[in-house]
Design a protein around this motif. Structure first.
Motif, PDB file in Angstrom:
ATOM      1  N   ILE A  92       2.642   2.116  -3.386  1.00 33.08           N
ATOM      2  CA  ILE A  92       1.548   2.564  -4.424  1.00 33.08           C
ATOM      3  C   ILE A  92       1.273   3.928  -3.913  1.00 33.08           C
ATOM      4  O   ILE A  92       1.443   4.956  -5.098  1.00 33.08           O
ATOM      5  CB  ILE A  92       0.407   1.778  -4.380  1.00 33.08           C
ATOM      6  CG1 ILE A  92       0.656   0.439  -4.896  1.00 33.08           C
ATOM      7  CG2 ILE A  92      -0.837   2.461  -5.278  1.00 33.08           C
ATOM      8  CD1 ILE A  92      -0.489  -0.458  -4.619  1.00 33.08           C
ATOM      9  N   GLU A 103       0.253  -5.377  -7.015  1.00 34.54           N
ATOM     10  CA  GLU A 103       1.538  -4.820  -6.463  1.00 34.54           C
ATOM     11  C   GLU A 103       2.111  -6.112  -5.597  1.00 34.54           C
ATOM     12  O   GLU A 103       3.456  -6.547  -5.934  1.00 34.54           O
ATOM     13  CB  GLU A 103       1.296  -3.776  -5.546  1.00 34.54           C
ATOM     14  CG  GLU A 103       2.686  -3.437  -4.718  1.00 34.54           C
ATOM     15  CD  GLU A 103       3.659  -2.622  -5.800  1.00 34.54           C
ATOM     16  OE1 GLU A 103       4.764  -2.521  -5.318  1.00 34.54           O
ATOM     17  OE2 GLU A 103       3.390  -1.909  -6.744  1.00 34.54           O
ATOM     18  N   THR A 136       0.804  -1.084  -0.019  1.00 34.20           N
ATOM     19  CA  THR A 136      -0.166  -0.138   0.018  1.00 34.20           C
ATOM     20  C   THR A 136       0.824   1.129   0.089  1.00 34.20           C
ATOM     21  O   THR A 136       0.593   2.171  -0.694  1.00 34.20           O
ATOM     22  CB  THR A 136      -0.754  -0.152   1.319  1.00 34.20           C
ATOM     23  OG1 THR A 136      -1.698  -1.347   1.343  1.00 34.20           O
ATOM     24  CG2 THR A 136      -1.756   1.323   1.107  1.00 34.20           C
ATOM     25  N   ALA A 138      -5.127  -2.596  -7.107  1.00 29.03           N
ATOM     26  CA  ALA A 138      -3.896  -2.111  -7.126  1.00 29.03           C
ATOM     27  C   ALA A 138      -2.785  -2.813  -6.112  1.00 29.03           C
ATOM     28  O   ALA A 138      -1.784  -3.115  -6.453  1.00 29.03           O
ATOM     29  CB  ALA A 138      -3.782  -0.473  -7.045  1.00 29.03           C
ATOM     30  N   CYS A 178       2.196   6.807  -6.614  1.00 26.76           N
ATOM     31  CA  CYS A 178       1.039   7.317  -7.488  1.00 26.76           C
ATOM     32  C   CYS A 178       0.022   8.074  -6.522  1.00 26.76           C
ATOM     33  O   CYS A 178      -0.888   8.614  -7.129  1.00 26.76           O
ATOM     34  CB  CYS A 178       0.225   6.233  -8.031  1.00 26.76           C
ATOM     35  SG  CYS A 178       1.135   4.991  -9.051  1.00 26.76           S
ATOM     36  N   VAL A 202      -4.454   4.119  -4.305  1.00 29.10           N
ATOM     37  CA  VAL A 202      -4.600   2.899  -3.399  1.00 29.10           C
ATOM     38  C   VAL A 202      -6.136   2.342  -3.432  1.00 29.10           C
ATOM     39  O   VAL A 202      -7.040   3.007  -3.056  1.00 29.10           O
ATOM     40  CB  VAL A 202      -4.139   3.345  -1.916  1.00 29.10           C
ATOM     41  CG1 VAL A 202      -4.527   2.155  -1.049  1.00 29.10           C
ATOM     42  CG2 VAL A 202      -2.919   3.597  -1.652  1.00 29.10           C
TER      43      VAL A 202
END
Length: 194
Positions: free
Chosen positions: A21, A38, A18, A34, A25, A30
């Motif tokens: 990400i 990941e 988490t 995603a 980004c 999140v």
């Protein structure tokens, strides 16, 4: 017989994904999907341990909580009164490796309305309590108001640091903080300017 699952380890693994990400980004990227991507896992794997997007973000923040508590304790360890207050304010206005991403997650969780918001408030309230304690220890006139001002200043920095970390850098914020501390605590306090 199936092997026991390390649920704490799985949540830690999800928290780290988490955070990666959020760092790459932004917090708005999140999602359960995603994080699953990941990790190279299914969304069912993630939701088995963390059932919602809000809890995904909270899980990452909870993972970082002990780091914040330890860093805060180290920043003010062995200090009392005005020095404790100054060091706490400086610590609150600095950015460590993952802080900007974690602040973004913190803002996302606060914007929600789930039970996670109460836990996040508890984390930040403990820092506010440290501001109050240090201001009272310093025997300052208007100690409660000084604690309020410094806490709100630091929290404002956290929001601006998420919005625009280049413009609202630690250096810029700490220069302004030095002026604020000198005005609040008096210019006779040594070494307030960083």
């Amino acid at each position: 017989m199936p092997r026991p699952v390390d649920e704490t380890g799985r949540r830690r693994e999800i928290a780290k994904a988490t955070l990666r990400i959020a760092e790459r980004c932004g917090a708005n990227a999140v999602t359960i999907r995603a994080v699953a991507e990941e990790l190279g896992r299914s969304t069912a794997f993630v939701t088995n341990y963390v059932p919602s997007r809000a809890q995904l973000m909270f899980n990452a923040l909870d993972h970082a909580r002990h780091l914040w508590v330890e860093a805060r304790s180290q920043a003010i360890e062995g200090r009392a009164g005005r020095t404790r207050l100054v060091e706490l304010a400086r610590w609150m206005c600095t950015t460590d490796e993952h802080d900007t991403a974690l602040r973004g997650l913190w803002i996302e969780v606060l914007a929600g309305s789930g039970p996670e918001t109460a836990v996040i408030a508890d984390i930040t309230d403990r820092t506010f309590t440290e501001f109050e304690r240090a201001a009272r220890e310093a025997d300052l006139e208007h100690a409660a108001e000084i604690a309020d001002i410094l806490y709100l200043y630091a929290r404002g920095f956290h929001v601006k640091n998420v919005e625009d970390p280049v413009v609202w850098s630690d250096d810029r914020v700490n220069r302004a903080l030095a002026v604020l501390l000198e005005r609040l605590l008096g210019s006779d306090e040594p070494r307030l300017v960083a």
